[in-house]
Design a protein around this motif. Structure first.
Motif, PDB file in Angstrom:
ATOM      1  N   LEU A   1       4.127  13.359  46.440  1.00 52.20           N
ATOM      2  CA  LEU A   1       4.958  14.343  47.118  1.00 52.20           C
ATOM      3  C   LEU A   1       4.657  15.693  46.489  1.00 52.20           C
ATOM      4  CD1 LEU A   1       8.459  12.610  47.437  1.00 52.20           C
ATOM      5  CD2 LEU A   1       6.785  13.031  49.238  1.00 52.20           C
ATOM      6  N   VAL A   2       4.355  16.678  47.334  1.00 54.56           N
ATOM      7  CA  VAL A   2       3.993  17.994  46.832  1.00 54.56           C
ATOM      8  C   VAL A   2       4.789  19.068  47.567  1.00 54.56           C
ATOM      9  CG1 VAL A   2       1.643  17.289  46.205  1.00 54.56           C
ATOM     10  CG2 VAL A   2       2.074  18.236  48.474  1.00 54.56           C
ATOM     11  N   THR A   3       4.934  20.212  46.915  1.00 54.25           N
ATOM     12  CA  THR A   3       5.577  21.362  47.535  1.00 54.25           C
ATOM     13  C   THR A   3       4.759  22.604  47.233  1.00 54.25           C
ATOM     14  OG1 THR A   3       7.695  22.532  47.770  1.00 54.25           O
ATOM     15  CG2 THR A   3       7.039  21.921  45.535  1.00 54.25           C
ATOM     16  N   ARG A   4       5.049  23.664  47.971  1.00 53.28           N
ATOM     17  CA  ARG A   4       4.393  24.949  47.744  1.00 53.28           C
ATOM     18  C   ARG A   4       5.269  25.802  46.838  1.00 53.28           C
ATOM     19  NH1 ARG A   4       0.884  27.919  50.889  1.00 53.28           N
ATOM     20  NH2 ARG A   4       2.380  29.610  50.698  1.00 53.28           N
ATOM     21  N   ALA A   5       4.695  26.308  45.761  1.00 52.18           N
ATOM     22  CA  ALA A   5       5.377  27.273  44.901  1.00 52.18           C
ATOM     23  C   ALA A   5       4.741  28.636  45.143  1.00 52.18           C
ATOM     24  CB  ALA A   5       5.257  26.881  43.435  1.00 52.18           C
ATOM     25  N   GLU A   6       5.576  29.630  45.467  1.00 52.07           N
ATOM     26  CA  GLU A   6       5.055  30.919  45.909  1.00 52.07           C
ATOM     27  C   GLU A   6       4.176  31.585  44.866  1.00 52.07           C
ATOM     28  OE1 GLU A   6       5.213  32.116  48.958  1.00 52.07           O
ATOM     29  OE2 GLU A   6       6.225  30.261  49.473  1.00 52.07           O
TER      30      GLU A   6
ATOM     31  N   TYR B   1      14.798  21.878  55.844  1.00 49.54           N
ATOM     32  CA  TYR B   1      15.743  22.046  56.956  1.00 49.54           C
ATOM     33  C   TYR B   1      17.149  22.229  56.384  1.00 49.54           C
ATOM     34  CZ  TYR B   1      12.624  20.672  60.804  1.00 49.54           C
ATOM     35  OH  TYR B   1      11.621  20.626  61.729  1.00 49.54           O
ATOM     36  N   VAL B   2      17.900  23.161  56.960  1.00 45.36           N
ATOM     37  CA  VAL B   2      19.324  23.289  56.668  1.00 45.36           C
ATOM     38  C   VAL B   2      20.069  23.401  57.995  1.00 45.36           C
ATOM     39  CG1 VAL B   2      19.054  24.326  54.382  1.00 45.36           C
ATOM     40  CG2 VAL B   2      19.188  25.796  56.403  1.00 45.36           C
ATOM     41  N   LEU B   3      21.233  22.778  58.060  1.00 40.75           N
ATOM     42  CA  LEU B   3      22.028  22.755  59.291  1.00 40.75           C
ATOM     43  C   LEU B   3      21.191  22.305  60.493  1.00 40.75           C
ATOM     44  CD1 LEU B   3      24.126  26.026  58.818  1.00 40.75           C
ATOM     45  CD2 LEU B   3      24.864  23.660  58.435  1.00 40.75           C
ATOM     46  N   GLY B   4      20.235  21.425  60.230  1.00 38.19           N
ATOM     47  CA  GLY B   4      19.401  20.873  61.295  1.00 38.19           C
ATOM     48  C   GLY B   4      18.304  21.783  61.789  1.00 38.19           C
ATOM     49  N   ARG B   5      18.118  22.937  61.137  1.00 35.46           N
ATOM     50  CA  ARG B   5      17.102  23.900  61.588  1.00 35.46           C
ATOM     51  C   ARG B   5      16.055  24.115  60.504  1.00 35.46           C
ATOM     52  NH1 ARG B   5      21.972  26.266  63.265  1.00 35.46           N
ATOM     53  NH2 ARG B   5      21.954  27.743  61.538  1.00 35.46           N
ATOM     54  N   PRO B   6      14.799  24.408  60.911  1.00 31.90           N
ATOM     55  CA  PRO B   6      13.755  24.638  59.908  1.00 31.90           C
ATOM     56  C   PRO B   6      14.116  25.795  58.983  1.00 31.90           C
ATOM     57  CG  PRO B   6      12.793  24.369  62.099  1.00 31.90           C
ATOM     58  CD  PRO B   6      14.283  24.482  62.297  1.00 31.90           C
ATOM     59  N   LEU B   7      13.802  25.623  57.719  1.00 29.92           N
ATOM     60  CA  LEU B   7      14.068  26.620  56.698  1.00 29.92           C
ATOM     61  C   LEU B   7      12.772  27.347  56.383  1.00 29.92           C
ATOM     62  CD1 LEU B   7      15.897  27.898  54.524  1.00 29.92           C
ATOM     63  CD2 LEU B   7      15.372  25.928  53.058  1.00 29.92           C
ATOM     64  N   ARG B   8      12.725  28.644  56.695  1.00 30.41           N
ATOM     65  CA  ARG B   8      11.502  29.405  56.462  1.00 30.41           C
ATOM     66  C   ARG B   8      11.177  29.436  54.963  1.00 30.41           C
ATOM     67  NH1 ARG B   8       9.844  35.158  56.421  1.00 30.41           N
ATOM     68  NH2 ARG B   8      12.025  35.800  56.367  1.00 30.41           N
ATOM     69  N   GLY B   9       9.943  29.074  54.649  1.00 32.88           N
ATOM     70  CA  GLY B   9       9.511  29.056  53.261  1.00 32.88           C
ATOM     71  C   GLY B   9       9.622  27.701  52.594  1.00 32.88           C
ATOM     72  N   GLY B  10      10.283  26.741  53.253  1.00 28.16           N
ATOM     73  CA  GLY B  10      10.423  25.408  52.675  1.00 28.16           C
ATOM     74  C   GLY B  10       9.373  24.461  53.227  1.00 28.16           C
ATOM     75  N   ARG B  11       8.536  23.900  52.340  1.00 31.48           N
ATOM     76  CA  ARG B  11       7.496  22.981  52.792  1.00 31.48           C
ATOM     77  C   ARG B  11       7.293  21.876  51.758  1.00 31.48           C
ATOM     78  NH1 ARG B  11       2.274  26.222  54.658  1.00 31.48           N
ATOM     79  NH2 ARG B  11       1.734  24.175  55.511  1.00 31.48           N
ATOM     80  N   VAL B  12       7.263  20.646  52.252  1.00 31.07           N
ATOM     81  CA  VAL B  12       7.008  19.471  51.420  1.00 31.07           C
ATOM     82  C   VAL B  12       6.054  18.563  52.188  1.00 31.07           C
ATOM     83  CG1 VAL B  12       8.018  17.422  50.330  1.00 31.07           C
ATOM     84  CG2 VAL B  12       9.258  19.594  50.264  1.00 31.07           C
ATOM     85  N   ALA B  13       5.142  17.921  51.478  1.00 31.25           N
ATOM     86  CA  ALA B  13       4.151  17.073  52.142  1.00 31.25           C
ATOM     87  C   ALA B  13       3.825  15.871  51.272  1.00 31.25           C
ATOM     88  CB  ALA B  13       2.877  17.870  52.449  1.00 31.25           C
ATOM     89  N   VAL B  14       3.226  14.871  51.925  1.00 33.16           N
ATOM     90  CA  VAL B  14       2.609  13.747  51.223  1.00 33.16           C
ATOM     91  C   VAL B  14       1.113  14.023  51.160  1.00 33.16           C
ATOM     92  CG1 VAL B  14       2.132  11.277  51.270  1.00 33.16           C
ATOM     93  CG2 VAL B  14       4.366  12.122  52.006  1.00 33.16           C
ATOM     94  N   ARG B  15       0.580  14.035  49.954  1.00 33.25           N
ATOM     95  CA  ARG B  15      -0.866  14.236  49.779  1.00 33.25           C
ATOM     96  C   ARG B  15      -1.510  12.915  49.358  1.00 33.25           C
ATOM     97  NH1 ARG B  15      -3.226  18.493  45.432  1.00 33.25           N
ATOM     98  NH2 ARG B  15      -2.096  17.117  43.986  1.00 33.25           N
TER      99      ARG B  15
ATOM    100  N   ASP C   1      -5.680  14.697  53.302  1.00 26.83           N
ATOM    101  CA  ASP C   1      -4.834  15.512  54.174  1.00 26.83           C
ATOM    102  C   ASP C   1      -3.451  15.683  53.569  1.00 26.83           C
ATOM    103  OD1 ASP C   1      -6.824  15.758  56.090  1.00 26.83           O
ATOM    104  OD2 ASP C   1      -6.255  13.864  57.040  1.00 26.83           O
ATOM    105  N   PHE C   2      -2.759  16.716  54.044  1.00 27.43           N
ATOM    106  CA  PHE C   2      -1.376  16.960  53.687  1.00 27.43           C
ATOM    107  C   PHE C   2      -0.522  16.630  54.906  1.00 27.43           C
ATOM    108  CE2 PHE C   2      -3.756  19.397  50.678  1.00 27.43           C
ATOM    109  CZ  PHE C   2      -3.015  19.359  49.508  1.00 27.43           C
ATOM    110  N   ASP C   3       0.273  15.588  54.797  1.00 30.03           N
ATOM    111  CA  ASP C   3       1.159  15.174  55.885  1.00 30.03           C
ATOM    112  C   ASP C   3       2.547  15.708  55.586  1.00 30.03           C
ATOM    113  OD1 ASP C   3      -0.727  13.437  57.383  1.00 30.03           O
ATOM    114  OD2 ASP C   3      -0.703  12.260  55.545  1.00 30.03           O
ATOM    115  N   GLU C   4       2.946  16.758  56.305  1.00 28.23           N
ATOM    116  CA  GLU C   4       4.218  17.397  56.002  1.00 28.23           C
ATOM    117  C   GLU C   4       5.388  16.550  56.495  1.00 28.23           C
ATOM    118  OE1 GLU C   4       4.796  21.509  56.077  1.00 28.23           O
ATOM    119  OE2 GLU C   4       2.646  22.008  56.166  1.00 28.23           O
TER     120      GLU C   4
END
Length: 246
Positions: free
Chosen positions: A54-59, A106-120, A133-136
């Motif tokens: 499990l991976v995430t993007r750090a700015e 996602y918050v309140l059922g809506r996509p959260l800008r800047g939030g990304r997590v994937a399976v690598r 591949d990165f499967d988000e």
């Protein structure tokens, strides 16, 4: 040797790996279910390691807004070494416990800008590595986290975006990850705005409670049991009145 070059040396029928995610929508604390299939090519090979992370993007680690250049891994399952014969198919069911501090997408059922997590998926053969591949996946907020976001909205705050930052946040005594996620909210007009006009908020979730940290003032614990949106709104308003009088 580059992995793609290595595979090319094995011919057109090189080994392949495919990861299928059964439940792409999860919450922190859930179980993520995947199915990995490795297919042998035209020759026998030795697989050094098959790794799912499990991976995430750090700015502060990424050079652009969309790429996965230097993702941060925070959970891992690995297999190997093992022999993969020509034409052989090996399948593994691989489950992850989604860590409580997994960044939200996602918050309140809506996509959260800047939030990304994937399976690598990573395949290592003969010291060559294919990052695959990165499967988000979609990581939805816990009910308590959604309550706080809704409380912000009721008070007139506007959610801008989320950022994952490396290191230990101020007040993050219970932090277990090498990063934290920060949600940035614009102040409503009726509060005296601090410099920067945003209230930065983070959540340290656990099985029964979470810490909420706001700006530089430290973390505040809340138990899930009995927590309501009205209670979150009342507490948040009192906090803002104390620090930023209207």
């Amino acid at each position: 040797m580059a992995f793609r070059t290595f595979l090319k040396s094995l011919g057109a029928n090189a080994p392949s790996v495919e990861t299928v995610i059964a439940n792409r929508a999860v919450r922190p604390g859930d179980r993520l279910q995947t199915h990995v299939t490795v297919k042998g090519g035209g020759a026998d090979v030795r697989i050094d390691r098959l790794v799912l992370e499990l991976v995430t993007r750090a700015e502060d680690r990424e050079g652009d807004e969309t790429g996965w250049n230097r993702p941060v891994a925070f959970a891992e399952r690995h297999f190997g070494p093992f022999e993969l014969r020509a034409g052989e198919t090996l399948a593994h069911g691989v489950d992850f416990d989604v860590p409580w501090e997994t960044p939200l997408t996602y918050v309140l059922g809506r996509p959260l800008r800047g939030g990304r997590v994937a399976v690598r998926t990573t395949l290592e053969i003969d010291n060559a590595v294919d990052r695959g591949d990165f499967d988000e996946i979609a990581v939805h907020a816990l009910p308590a986290q959604d309550m706080f976001v809704e409380a912000y909205q009721r008070l007139g705050f506007r959610l801008d975006e989320a950022e994952v930052k490396m290191g230990i946040a101020q007040g993050g005594d219970n932090q277990t990850m090498p990063f934290w996620q920060e949600l940035e909210f614009y102040f409503p007009d009726y509060y005296r705005r601090p410099q920067g006009d945003q209230l930065e908020t983070g959540f340290y979730a656990r099985a029964d409670s979470l810490d909420v940290f706001l700006g530089p003032t430290g973390a505040y614990p809340f138990e899930y049991a009995g927590l309501t949106v009205e209670a979150c709104e009342k507490w948040l308003d009192a906090y803002c009145r104390k620090h930023w009088q209207m």
